[in-house]
Design a protein around this motif. Structure first.
Motif, PDB file in Angstrom:
ATOM      1  N   LYS A  14       0.493  -1.424  -0.421  1.00 20.11           N
ATOM      2  CA  LYS A  14       0.263  -0.447  -0.368  1.00 20.11           C
ATOM      3  C   LYS A  14       0.981   1.416   0.182  1.00 20.11           C
ATOM      4  O   LYS A  14       0.522   2.467  -0.181  1.00 20.11           O
ATOM      5  N   ARG A  16       3.720   1.306  -1.005  1.00 20.34           N
ATOM      6  CA  ARG A  16       4.311   1.357  -1.893  1.00 20.34           C
ATOM      7  C   ARG A  16       3.276   2.103  -3.559  1.00 20.34           C
ATOM      8  O   ARG A  16       3.802   3.092  -4.344  1.00 20.34           O
ATOM      9  N   THR A  17       1.990   1.266  -3.393  1.00 14.39           N
ATOM     10  CA  THR A  17       1.053   2.728  -4.159  1.00 14.39           C
ATOM     11  C   THR A  17       0.854   3.486  -4.119  1.00 14.39           C
ATOM     12  O   THR A  17       0.740   4.621  -5.553  1.00 14.39           O
ATOM     13  N   ASP A  18       0.590   4.353  -2.805  1.00 17.18           N
ATOM     14  CA  ASP A  18       0.700   5.300  -2.109  1.00 17.18           C
ATOM     15  C   ASP A  18       2.175   6.208  -2.889  1.00 17.18           C
ATOM     16  O   ASP A  18       1.422   7.144  -3.412  1.00 17.18           O
ATOM     17  N   LYS A  20       3.892   5.754  -5.275  1.00 11.32           N
ATOM     18  CA  LYS A  20       3.498   5.572  -7.141  1.00 11.32           C
ATOM     19  C   LYS A  20       2.877   7.084  -7.234  1.00 11.32           C
ATOM     20  O   LYS A  20       2.862   7.138  -8.379  1.00 11.32           O
ATOM     21  N   ILE A  21       1.061   7.217  -6.904  1.00 13.65           N
ATOM     22  CA  ILE A  21       0.212   7.612  -7.141  1.00 13.65           C
ATOM     23  C   ILE A  21       0.672   9.655  -6.959  1.00 13.65           C
ATOM     24  O   ILE A  21       0.553  10.410  -8.100  1.00 13.65           O
TER      25      ILE A  21
END
Length: 58
Positions: A14, A16-18, A20-21
């Motif tokens: 989570k 990592r995805t945050d 990237k966003i």
């Protein structure tokens, strides 16, 4: 039966995805070249001068 979930891995995924966003948003917000910024500034300055030149005097 429910799928076994490793909470540590889920938390890291989570994060990592945050990240990237947020990186995508920052590239859109700040990722402009100096020439692009100068062009926008020149256009805004010309628009302001044209608008001020069109004003009528009292």
């Amino acid at each position: 039966m429910a799928e076994i979930l490793n909470l540590n891995q889920a938390r890291k995924a989570k994060t990592r995805t945050d990240a990237k966003i947020k990186a995508v948003e920052n590239r859109a917000k700040f990722g402009r070249t100096k020439a692009d910024k100068a062009l926008d500034a020149a256009r805004a300055d010309k628009l302001k001068r044209d608008l001020d030149g069109a004003k009528r005097e009292d």
